[in-house]
Design a protein around this motif. Structure first.
Motif, PDB file in Angstrom:
ATOM      1  N   TYR A   1     -34.857  66.763   3.708  1.00 47.51           N
ATOM      2  CA  TYR A   1     -33.455  66.613   4.116  1.00 47.51           C
ATOM      3  C   TYR A   1     -32.666  65.741   3.151  1.00 47.51           C
ATOM      4  O   TYR A   1     -31.481  66.004   2.885  1.00 47.51           O
ATOM      5  CB  TYR A   1     -33.367  65.935   5.489  1.00 47.51           C
TER       6      TYR A   1
ATOM      7  N   VAL B   1     -31.688  74.246   7.500  1.00 45.41           N
ATOM      8  CA  VAL B   1     -32.270  72.981   7.946  1.00 45.41           C
ATOM      9  C   VAL B   1     -33.310  73.290   9.014  1.00 45.41           C
ATOM     10  O   VAL B   1     -32.972  73.617  10.156  1.00 45.41           O
ATOM     11  CB  VAL B   1     -31.186  72.027   8.487  1.00 45.41           C
TER      12      VAL B   1
ATOM     13  N   ALA C   1     -34.565  71.118  12.994  1.00 52.64           N
ATOM     14  CA  ALA C   1     -33.339  70.322  12.913  1.00 52.64           C
ATOM     15  C   ALA C   1     -33.198  69.310  14.039  1.00 52.64           C
ATOM     16  O   ALA C   1     -32.291  68.472  13.995  1.00 52.64           O
ATOM     17  CB  ALA C   1     -32.122  71.253  12.894  1.00 52.64           C
TER      18      ALA C   1
ATOM     19  N   LEU D   1     -28.756  75.191  11.107  1.00 51.21           N
ATOM     20  CA  LEU D   1     -29.763  74.263  11.600  1.00 51.21           C
ATOM     21  C   LEU D   1     -30.543  74.965  12.697  1.00 51.21           C
ATOM     22  O   LEU D   1     -29.939  75.471  13.655  1.00 51.21           O
ATOM     23  CB  LEU D   1     -29.113  72.993  12.143  1.00 51.21           C
TER      24      LEU D   1
END
Length: 788
Positions: free
Chosen positions: A364, A389, A392, A544
């Protein structure tokens, strides 16, 4: 009929010069540079000193063949016909490496040509203005150039890059052509996978962010990467960043790339895995400069060959009459092998290759941290990026850490004992201010509305003194001094943006084996939204995804997702008959009841194991509780094999823990909820047939969390504080842990949720909809009506 448009390659002036004009050693001795805020403030200070007709941030552009070069010159003085390139710095300017100075002149000359071309100038004075952020003094170096000389230099740099640019244009055209024709790598989508892929594709097409809650086992990595790649060619996306919280997440992303590449062997897709400098470094005992490390010596001279070798390895290039070679993915090992073959640093080779790869896999922090490399490159090169992502649900806690800073008084006291004499006066001033603040505080913990300006001023003075010392003694290595220095810089950066999204607190803690208490100063971010909003805005689309993103408003509020963000809750492919979910409502695992809970928990676990022997995981809220529960079960059921997570487990130990779960083994592994085995663990079939979750996973009620709860209430409204601080983070851990049991559509298993509070409607609403929950046991007299 119109002619065929020749594609152009657009590049920033800085990127062009870094490619063509950087030579010699990799040298980090003249670092760290000023912060972004200090840099902007320095530029503003310099330009504010200029006359009224001074032009700031002058946009310039020019073409050379298929190359389009663009950028903004820092300043231009029309009357003096002087173009300025402003650079902020710390320390002794004489210690700046020559190759860095030459790079600055190269940038100034390219800007000079573009200005002469746009304004028809015959000659131009170029000035490098070096601004010391500590002393606020300028050092100005000037050169007079004719327009013809500048034009020749511009042509030389462009010629050096042009062949590479044409190669990159060809690669991009081939990549996009293959992506448009890319087919899903399997004969059919898994249940739920098509819905996820469709949502990902639509979000990219609409250029919006997406929150996607998708259950475990549907193939989220392939189901996310495939549609984003498919949309990349149509949407003109330059890069795809696949970001993960932990190493297993990066590996799943690499596996997804392999699946897609194996189904489309001709796809020219360059994929790079980024790892931390600590993990990539081959010589951790050496400093990062040519006088110390052989991989830094002549780095930029050997970089072109290493760069070409790495990118050539990404493309299948068969010899005549031979089968096509399997294109490489530039994972950690492959990158290291190429780097060492060319005697360059693997970490900085990876940083260079991020400019030229299509899919970049990393942590990240490479996009969301304060000094995030990928975000900085995105802005510099004006890239259009799609960001994925993974897992998430980790983003809130990880982002909070990225924008928090902590300093210990004990570490300052220890540093004062070993610091060079010249630094002791500055450190003593920090210490005096520290002592004064602690003396004024009556309680062990206190949060403050304002930052302590005098202490921060002393800290910044100490940081400047350390910077000067390090520049004067570049080969001296004192880790405690360096750690204090970086912490001081971080405090300074966070102080500049301090607001309602953060707390400043002082906590006094007992010190082991000492009567003296330690105090800790902390700028504690609790709402990362103000920092992350720009990251989301800087992407074409950010998706995400996780199995636990409920409720969506919690993540939307804390992460600062845009109002246009879409939400999808992918239906689970699993059915209630696969998983027996039982609430042990007769047991309370509240702190005051834990000792009483041990016997009934052991009884429950023993009875389930006797009914159905096999492999189980048992999750508890702390190591102490876990260890006591394991002992209670061992005493009650000595025949059940037991193994336990230990504190600060190394990777090899974690592997041995998981290796106990085989298709033929039986036993119960004890672990801490939210730890290494609560998520990202894949034990399908008989390797895991059940889990016991003996906690709600709620964060501890303490002064820090109570401050967070109050701040949540003030920011997001009445009723949000307790849920945002305690309930939602805890229940996400519970669902993640229980999700280890059912991994495929053929799995069968049992989950016990051990606490009477799991029987409450508001908590059941946070559990997966496909679960069918039944109650087991009888409520005992230890149950109370205590709040969650």
């Amino acid at each position: 009929m119109g002619g065929v448009t020749t594609p152009t390659y657009s590049i920033a002036v800085r990127a062009l010069c870094e490619f063509t004009a950087k030579t010699g050693d990799l040298d980090l001795r003249f670092t760290p540079s000023p912060t972004a805020q200090e840099g902007m403030a320095g530029h503003a200070t310099v330009t504010a000193r200029r006359d009224g007709d001074y032009q700031r941030e002058v946009a310039l552009a020019g073409d050379f063949g298929t190359l389009h070069v663009r950028g903004r010159a820092d300043g231009y003085h029309p009357r003096e016909r002087r173009l300025e390139e402003i650079k902020t710095y710390r320390g002794d300017l004489q210690r700046m490496p020559d190759n860095q100075r030459q790079l600055h002149w190269a940038q100034a000359r390219v800007y000079g040509h573009l200005l002469c071309q746009s304004q028809g100038l015959a000659e131009l004075t170029l000035a490098l203005v070096y601004f010391d952020v500590a002393s606020q003094k300028e050092t100005v170096l000037q050169q007079l150039h004719s327009a013809l000389d500048l034009e020749a230099f511009f042509a030389q740099q462009c010629t050096l890059f042009l062949q590479w640019a044409q190669q990159e244009l060809a690669h991009r055209a081939a990549r996009d052509q293959h992506l448009q024709q890319l087919a899903f790598p399997y004969p059919a989508f898994r249940p739920g996978q098509r819905e996820l892929a469709a949502a990902m594709y639509t979000a990219s097409k609409r250029a919006v962010c997406l929150l996607a809650q998708a259950p475990t086992g549907i193939g989220k990595s392939v189901g996310s990467l495939f549609p984003v790649l498919k949309a990349a060619a149509q949407q003109g996306v330059d890069k795809v960043f696949f970001l993960a919280a932990k190493t297993p997440g990066r590996q799943m992303a690499l596996d997804a790339v392999h699946v897609i590449r194996n189904s489309a062997a001709a796809l020219p897709l360059r994929t790079l895995e980024l790892v931390s400098r600590d993990n990539a470094c081959v010589h951790p005992e050496l400093a990062c400069h040519g006088d110390s490390c052989p991989l830094a010596r002549g780095f930029y001279d050997r970089l072109p060959a290493a760069r070409k070798a790495a990118l050539d390895a990404c493309v299948a290039s068969p010899d005549a009459g031979a089968p096509a070679s399997i294109p490489a993915v530039l994972d950690r090992q492959t990158l290291q092998d190429i780097a060492l073959a060319h005697q360059v640093c693997p970490y900085y080779l990876g940083s260079e290759l991020a400019r030229w790869c299509d899919v970049i896999i990393g942590d990240y922090n490479y996009y969301f941290d304060q000094s995030a490399m990928l975000y900085g490159l995105t802005l510099l090169n004006d890239w259009k990026v799609s960001v994925l992502v993974d897992e998430a649900h980790n983003m809130v806690s990880r982002a909070r850490k990225m924008y928090s800073a902590e300093m210990s008084h004990a570490s300052l006291r220890a540093l004062r004992k070993i610091a060079p004499p010249v630094l002791k006066p500055a450190l003593d001033r920090v210490n005096r201010q520290w002592n004064q603040l602690v003396k004024q505080q009556a309680d062990a913990y206190q949060s403050y509305a304002e930052l302590p300006d005098k202490w921060l001023g002393a800290l910044q003075t100490a940081a400047s003194a350390i910077s000067d010392y390090q520049n004067d003694h570049p080969t001296e290595n004192l880790p405690p001094l360096q750690e204090f220095y970086f912490n001081a810089l971080l405090f300074g950066r966070l102080a500049e943006s301090f607001g309602a999204h953060a707390l400043f607190d002082i906590e006094q803690r007992p010190t082991p084996r000492s009567a003296q208490r330690d105090s800790v100063f902390c700028i504690r971010n609790i709402v990362p939204a103000p920092y992350l909003a720009a990251r989301f805005a800087g992407s074409h689309s950010t998706a995400l995804f996780s199995a636990t993103l409920s409720p969506w408003n919690y993540f939307h509020d804390l992460l600062g997702l845009p109002e246009s963000c879409a939400w999808v809750d992918v239906e689970s492919p699993f059915v209630a008959e696969q998983l027996a979910v039982r609430v042990a409502a007769h047991i309370s695992t509240r702190y005051q009841h834990r000792q009483q809970s041990l016997a009934p928990i052991a009884e429950l676990m023993g009875a389930q194991y006797q009914r159905q022997p096999g492999n189980y995981l048992a999750f508890f809220s702390s190591f102490d509780y876990m260890e006591k529960a394991a002992l209670a079960l061992a005493e009650r059921c000595p025949g059940i094999p037991i193994w336990s997570q230990t504190r600060r487990m190394e990777e090899a130990e974690r592997s041995r823990f998981l290796a106990r779960f085989t298709a033929d083994s039986c036993g119960i592994g004890f672990a801490v909820l939210g730890g290494a085995f609560g998520e990202g663990v894949d034990l399908p079939g008989a390797r895991l047939i059940g889990a016991f979750v003996a906690t709600l996973g709620l964060p501890q009620v303490n002064p820090v969390n109570e401050q967070i709860r109050q701040r949540m209430e003030s920011i997001f409204g009445a009723g949000t504080g307790y849920d945002y601080t305690y309930t939602y983070p805890g229940m996400q851990k519970v669902v993640q842990a229980a999700g280890r049991v059912i991994r495929t559509q053929t799995d069968r298993g049992t989950v016990y949720l051990i606490d009477d509070r799991f029987d409450r409607a508001e908590l059941r609403a946070l559990l997966p909809a496909w679960w069918h929950i039944e109650k087991t046991g009888v409520r005992s007299d230890i149950r109370t009506q205590t709040q969650l």
